[in-house]
Motif scaffolding. Sequence first.
Motif, mmCIF file in Angstrom:
data_model
loop_
_atom_site.group_PDB
_atom_site.id
_atom_site.type_symbol
_atom_site.label_atom_id
_atom_site.label_comp_id
_atom_site.label_asym_id
_atom_site.label_seq_id
_atom_site.Cartn_x
_atom_site.Cartn_y
_atom_site.Cartn_z
ATOM 1 N N ASN A 16 0.942 -1.157 -0.022
ATOM 2 C CA ASN A 16 0.041 -0.088 0.024
ATOM 3 C C ASN A 16 0.815 1.343 -0.236
ATOM 4 O O ASN A 16 0.294 2.444 -0.409
ATOM 5 C CB ASN A 16 -0.881 -0.010 1.349
ATOM 6 N N ILE A 17 2.280 1.111 0.600
ATOM 7 C CA ILE A 17 2.930 2.371 0.707
ATOM 8 C C ILE A 17 3.845 2.593 -0.557
ATOM 9 O O ILE A 17 4.610 1.800 -1.270
ATOM 10 C CB ILE A 17 3.881 2.287 1.878
ATOM 11 N N LEU A 18 3.986 3.983 -0.901
ATOM 12 C CA LEU A 18 4.945 4.340 -2.058
ATOM 13 C C LEU A 18 5.580 5.546 -1.422
ATOM 14 O O LEU A 18 5.317 6.361 -0.952
ATOM 15 C CB LEU A 18 4.000 4.804 -3.295
ATOM 16 N N TRP A 19 7.007 5.321 -1.663
ATOM 17 C CA TRP A 19 7.715 6.538 -1.317
ATOM 18 C C TRP A 19 8.427 7.012 -2.475
ATOM 19 O O TRP A 19 8.651 6.369 -3.402
ATOM 20 C CB TRP A 19 9.092 6.079 -0.418
ATOM 21 N N VAL A 20 8.729 8.553 -2.277
ATOM 22 C CA VAL A 20 9.069 9.277 -3.272
ATOM 23 C C VAL A 20 10.253 9.985 -2.819
ATOM 24 O O VAL A 20 10.298 10.708 -1.802
ATOM 25 C CB VAL A 20 8.097 10.380 -3.990
ATOM 26 N N HIS A 319 -5.189 12.724 9.726
ATOM 27 C CA HIS A 319 -5.242 11.252 9.784
ATOM 28 C C HIS A 319 -4.146 10.613 9.864
ATOM 29 O O HIS A 319 -3.258 11.279 8.892
ATOM 30 C CB HIS A 319 -6.268 11.181 8.488
ATOM 31 N N ASP A 320 -3.746 9.451 10.113
ATOM 32 C CA ASP A 320 -2.666 8.784 9.814
ATOM 33 C C ASP A 320 -3.093 7.445 10.354
ATOM 34 O O ASP A 320 -3.353 7.028 11.479
ATOM 35 C CB ASP A 320 -1.507 9.216 10.669
ATOM 36 N N CYS A 321 -3.051 6.556 9.397
ATOM 37 C CA CYS A 321 -3.107 4.991 9.630
ATOM 38 C C CYS A 321 -2.546 4.389 8.286
ATOM 39 O O CYS A 321 -2.955 3.539 7.682
ATOM 40 C CB CYS A 321 -4.517 4.651 9.813
ATOM 41 N N THR A 322 -1.428 5.045 7.848
ATOM 42 C CA THR A 322 -0.727 4.773 6.625
ATOM 43 C C THR A 322 0.665 4.388 6.866
ATOM 44 O O THR A 322 1.053 3.434 7.193
ATOM 45 C CB THR A 322 -0.910 6.208 5.787
ATOM 46 N N GLY A 323 1.523 5.228 6.499
ATOM 47 C CA GLY A 323 2.927 4.932 6.764
ATOM 48 C C GLY A 323 3.622 6.049 7.636
ATOM 49 O O GLY A 323 3.160 6.958 7.982
ATOM 50 N N PRO A 324 4.883 5.925 7.801
ATOM 51 C CA PRO A 324 5.674 6.685 8.756
ATOM 52 C C PRO A 324 6.197 8.056 8.165
ATOM 53 O O PRO A 324 6.336 8.820 9.100
ATOM 54 C CB PRO A 324 6.997 5.900 9.121
#
Length: 399
Positions: A16-20, A319-324
């Motif tokens: 689910n996570i994408l870093w850029v 909101h945060d229930c995603t990534g760090p």
Amino acid sequence: MKITAIETVQLPHLNNILWVRLHTDEGLIGLGETFRGAHAVAAYIHSDVAPQLIGQDPLQIDRISKLLLEPYVGFRSSGVEIRAASAIDIALWDLFGKVAGLPVHQMLGGLSRPAIRTYNTCAGYTYNKQGTRRYIGDKDAASEGPYEDQIAFHRDAGALAESLLSEGITAMKIWPFDPFAVANGGNFIHASELDQALLPFRQIRDAVGDRMEVMVELHSMWDLTSALTIARGLRPFNPFWAEDPIKMTNPQALATYAQRSGLPVCASETMATRAQFLDVLRAEAVDYVMLDISWCGGLSEAKKIATMAETFQRPIAPHDCTGPVVFAASIHLALNAPNAVYQESVRAYYTSWYRDLVTVMPRIEQGMIYPFEGPGLGLELSDHVLRHPDVIRRSTTAT
């Protein structure tokens, strides 16, 4: 300074996570993140965004924000285009802070408070890590650690509330109605189902009384009529807010809910750009403004939404229930915005797998989150990510 390359980073087991990462000719790298639809967002970044940004000055944040938030199609949504724009914008602010040698909260205008109170979203370790739908939970599932809070609120929400209070956390969010929305299509809840879903609220109040604020998350899974039925059942338990009780497609319907439910309304992590938030604010449909920095357009747009909410005398709660990385960006905004009331967190995340992904985690003590101290966001992707044997790293550079 010029942008020389745009890199996307993914781990298959966290799909689910994408870093850029925005690379520059001065050697500085800006870090951003978004969540859900990661493969599609990465493809869009490399095909559409990178050609527009390579060679550009990354400090022209407002110009780039406007460019990316106004594509020919996909504007005013929380879809691929805006999620890509959000990740890029977070990375631009990270770069800005690194250039100035200051944390992002200072770049946004400085601290409005020394720490921000947090509420615990009662998810478990694997919730939202993978897949396109949320894991609703099984009360009989095995635990992976001490903070399987989603299982806990199904088993004994009162004991969970006591556990949170022992750590100084005085607010929690649960979603016991979701299984019935899935079973019934969101347009009917039987009296016996309503009674079953209200059990955790009874357990919390019986165990700890009013020492715990309780938010109820409805995940936009109900129609108006059913959401009002649920609200009538919830009123005796005095929830702090009802979050996303219906789909965020009709501000007037949400306003009707706000008028008739007798509950404070929180909305919505699913909305993007200030235009959508303006609609619900004008309709008097929302009491607490929740925005997701990785879905609404990034820090630039989130700051504007927060300021707009302030003019309507409404608090914000990122909101945060995603990534760090989004968690870090949200903390910077929550510490800066004068009208921030809570920063969401998941203790199962920040005590475990978040720590594998980034170099620094915020200080969280007695229900309060404290500022990052380094420049920019104050953290980087860890070697665990960048050198992982399964890591997917893709870069677009100047041709």
